[in-house]
Design an enzyme around this catalytic site. Sequence first.
Site, PDB file in Angstrom:
ATOM      1  CG  HIS A  29      -0.400   0.630   2.447  1.00  0.00           C
ATOM      2  ND1 HIS A  29      -0.544   1.928   2.618  1.00  0.00           N
ATOM      3  CD2 HIS A  29       0.300   0.132   3.572  1.00  0.00           C
ATOM      4  CE1 HIS A  29      -0.221   2.339   3.726  1.00  0.00           C
ATOM      5  NE2 HIS A  29       0.541   1.064   4.127  1.00  0.00           N
ATOM      6  CB  CYS A  30       1.500   4.066  -1.910  1.00  0.00           C
ATOM      7  SG  CYS A  30       0.358   4.141  -2.902  1.00  0.00           S
ATOM      8  NE  ARG A  31      -1.361  11.981  -0.460  1.00  0.00           N
ATOM      9  CZ  ARG A  31      -2.050  12.439  -1.554  1.00  0.00           C
ATOM     10  NH1 ARG A  31      -1.982  11.735  -2.453  1.00  0.00           N
ATOM     11  NH2 ARG A  31      -2.925  13.173  -1.192  1.00  0.00           N
TER      12      ARG A  31
END
Length: 157
Positions: free
Chosen positions: A119-121
């Site tokens: 996951h990221c932003r």
Amino acid sequence: MLFLHVLRRLSLFALAKPVCYGRVTSAGGLKTAIVCHSDRQPEPESVVTYEELKVMLANHSVQLLDVRNPDEFQAGQIPLSVNVPLGILEESLKLPPQQFELEFKVKAPQKEDDNIVFHCRSGKRSLSALEIAHRLGFSKARHYAGGYIDWDEREKK
């Protein structure tokens, strides 16, 4: 008229290419890498929903890798996530298990694991991470497309 035709062709070519920028170096001395974002859509089975991620976290049955930069990770993170910035992800996944564990203080992911989630932003970098992982043989890896933004909004409700 020919000029417009050529310009249209070039703009279509530019839109089809992934967006790349900068170089990233880890504090641990891993090699630098160019960070690229792809516009390709993942296969539906490669996407983890918020609800699925909540269950995985509750059961402690996830290897959640946050591919944001360290400053973003320090500002807020999903519980149990481990920060492996996108710029060093490929080199990190190639590390021998013992070295990965020393660097990141968690069990090293294995190619056959079906509980690896990136996951990221907002989902763009995690999609790039997913492509890297799949290319390296982590074929069951998935990503949380909503990213930290989605997580944070849903957790506040």
